[in-house]
Write a protein that holds these residues in place. Structure first.
Motif, mmCIF file in Angstrom:
data_model
loop_
_atom_site.group_PDB
_atom_site.id
_atom_site.type_symbol
_atom_site.label_atom_id
_atom_site.label_comp_id
_atom_site.label_asym_id
_atom_site.label_seq_id
_atom_site.Cartn_x
_atom_site.Cartn_y
_atom_site.Cartn_z
ATOM 1 N N PRO A 65 32.074 37.696 32.539
ATOM 2 C CA PRO A 65 32.630 38.462 31.418
ATOM 3 C C PRO A 65 33.489 39.625 31.905
ATOM 4 O O PRO A 65 33.208 40.197 32.960
ATOM 5 N N VAL A 66 34.524 39.943 31.150
ATOM 6 C CA VAL A 66 35.426 41.031 31.504
ATOM 7 C C VAL A 66 34.659 42.324 31.736
ATOM 8 O O VAL A 66 34.914 43.059 32.694
ATOM 9 N N VAL A 90 46.829 41.266 40.382
ATOM 10 C CA VAL A 90 46.277 40.315 39.413
ATOM 11 C C VAL A 90 45.672 41.093 38.244
ATOM 12 O O VAL A 90 45.199 42.212 38.412
ATOM 13 N N ALA A 91 45.746 40.515 37.048
ATOM 14 C CA ALA A 91 45.223 41.190 35.857
ATOM 15 C C ALA A 91 43.708 41.061 35.791
ATOM 16 O O ALA A 91 43.135 40.093 36.301
ATOM 17 N N THR A 104 38.262 33.340 29.187
ATOM 18 C CA THR A 104 37.147 34.211 29.529
ATOM 19 C C THR A 104 36.193 34.234 28.350
ATOM 20 O O THR A 104 36.604 34.161 27.202
ATOM 21 N N GLU A 105 34.935 34.303 28.659
ATOM 22 C CA GLU A 105 33.934 34.355 27.604
ATOM 23 C C GLU A 105 33.198 35.675 27.700
ATOM 24 O O GLU A 105 32.776 36.075 28.774
ATOM 25 N N GLU A 106 33.105 36.335 26.576
ATOM 26 C CA GLU A 106 32.473 37.642 26.555
ATOM 27 C C GLU A 106 31.196 37.555 25.740
ATOM 28 O O GLU A 106 31.230 37.151 24.581
ATOM 29 N N PHE A 148 44.011 32.983 28.133
ATOM 30 C CA PHE A 148 44.814 33.879 28.936
ATOM 31 C C PHE A 148 45.838 33.077 29.725
ATOM 32 O O PHE A 148 45.501 32.089 30.362
ATOM 33 N N ALA A 202 38.553 37.892 35.676
ATOM 34 C CA ALA A 202 37.333 37.529 34.946
ATOM 35 C C ALA A 202 37.251 36.025 34.748
ATOM 36 O O ALA A 202 36.204 35.405 34.939
ATOM 37 N N ALA A 203 38.404 35.430 34.397
ATOM 38 C CA ALA A 203 38.419 33.992 34.154
ATOM 39 C C ALA A 203 38.153 33.224 35.453
ATOM 40 O O ALA A 203 37.402 32.256 35.486
ATOM 41 N N ARG A 204 38.777 33.674 36.550
ATOM 42 C CA ARG A 204 38.608 32.969 37.823
ATOM 43 C C ARG A 204 37.198 33.116 38.368
ATOM 44 O O ARG A 204 36.679 32.237 39.032
ATOM 45 N N ALA A 213 41.848 40.407 33.253
ATOM 46 C CA ALA A 213 41.428 39.233 32.485
ATOM 47 C C ALA A 213 41.510 37.971 33.342
ATOM 48 O O ALA A 213 40.680 37.068 33.232
ATOM 49 N N GLU A 214 42.519 37.927 34.211
ATOM 50 C CA GLU A 214 42.662 36.752 35.072
ATOM 51 C C GLU A 214 41.524 36.697 36.090
ATOM 52 O O GLU A 214 40.956 35.630 36.347
#
Lengths: 86, 201
Positions: free
Chosen positions: A41-42, A29-30, B47-49, B76, A35-37, A32-33
């Motif tokens: 924050p990344v 899994v990436a 995603t929020e940074e 994304f 982080a979103a799940r 960024a993915e």
């Protein structure tokens, strides 16, 4: 990112966030993915991933290297065909 | 990766798919989120940074006392091209002040789609400029709001003073097939650039 299976026995008790990451990256899994799940924050996720990487609990795969000077025609054709099937 | 077990790394590399990325850019509110969402196989993620306002003058906080940080959102999406190849889509932050983030995003990207809103083409000028300067291949996708295209592609090309060879497509970012065709056009351009000596006919 992919979780190592089985997990190394030497590793200490992970934090709840670490456990969530390990569950989410049972398959590749990436970042960024993730982080979103996780709704984090990344930059925060990257720090936790570094912990897991150091503990040998995950493996990291760099993305396909892309150079401007020598484009990878095979790769482009593959993407083209894949998109055509959508 | 330093310190990692070589055999584990190798076996993981075999099973992990190859990944490539394409950026979806354009001005604020031009339809980037919509486009990422329409072609992605997963529900579009965001995603929020948090960003600290580094440029804020610390001695002059009158009226902005609470505003010490802000967030920037990034869309994304993912398309599994085949068993061993995954395409990631990154919707870049639209607000111009977050553009320093684009440099990171642009690293290793195959190319970019610059979305243009015909009602406000100016909002995408800066995105075009960004990719032009960095020599990153891109296509222009004119997002017809309500599916309408009041101007032909050639007029838009002229209005945007585009360099030679940059394709201009009319699309509807809400439609999966329309968005897919834009991505295919970008890949076709990349292929054409990679094989310039191919004989005509």
């Amino acid at each position: 990112m992919t979780a190592v299976d089985p997990q190394p026995e030497t590793a200490g008790r992970p934090q709840p966030e670490h456990l969530r990451i390990l569950r989410l990256c049972a398959g590749p899994v990436a970042v960024a993915e993730l982080a979103a799940r996780l709704d984090l924050p990344v930059s925060v996720v990257v720090i936790m991933l570094c912990d897991l990487l150091e503990a040998g609990r995950i493996t990291a795969h760099p993305p396909h290297p892309v150079t401007r000077t020598t484009p990878d025609l095979d790769l482009l054709q593959k993407v083209r065909e894949g998109l055509g099937r959508l | 990766m330093a310190g990692s077990d070589t055999t584990a790394q190798e076996s993981a590399d075999r099973s992990a798919p190859d990944t490539v990325k394409i950026l979806i850019a354009g001005g604020f509110g031009v339809g980037k989120t919509t486009m990422v969402g329409s072609v992605s196989e997963i529900a579009p993620l965001r995603t929020e940074e948090p960003l600290t306002l580094a440029g804020l003058d610390v001695d002059d906080l009158d009226g902005v006392e609470e505003k010490r940080a802000t967030t920037v959102a990034m869309d994304f999406g993912r398309i599994s091209v085949s068993d061993d190849l995954v395409l990631y889509l990154f919707g870049t932050p639209g607000q111009q002040r977050f553009w320093f983030m684009w440099n990171d995003l642009a690293l290793g990207a195959l190319g970019a789609v610059v979305l243009v809103d015909v009602r406000r083409p100016r909002t995408s000028f800066a995105a075009i400029d960004f990719f032009e300067r960095r020599n990153i291949p891109f296509v222009i996708a004119v997002n017809g709001f309500y599916g309408e295209h009041p101007y032909p592609a050639e007029d838009i090309r002229e209005a945007l003073t585009l360099p030679e060879g940059v394709p201009v497509l009319l699309c509807d970012a809400r439609e999966r097939e329309s968005s897919r065709d834009v991505l295919i056009a970008l890949i076709d351009r990349l292929i054409a650039q990679a094989a310039p000596a191919a004989p005509a006919g």
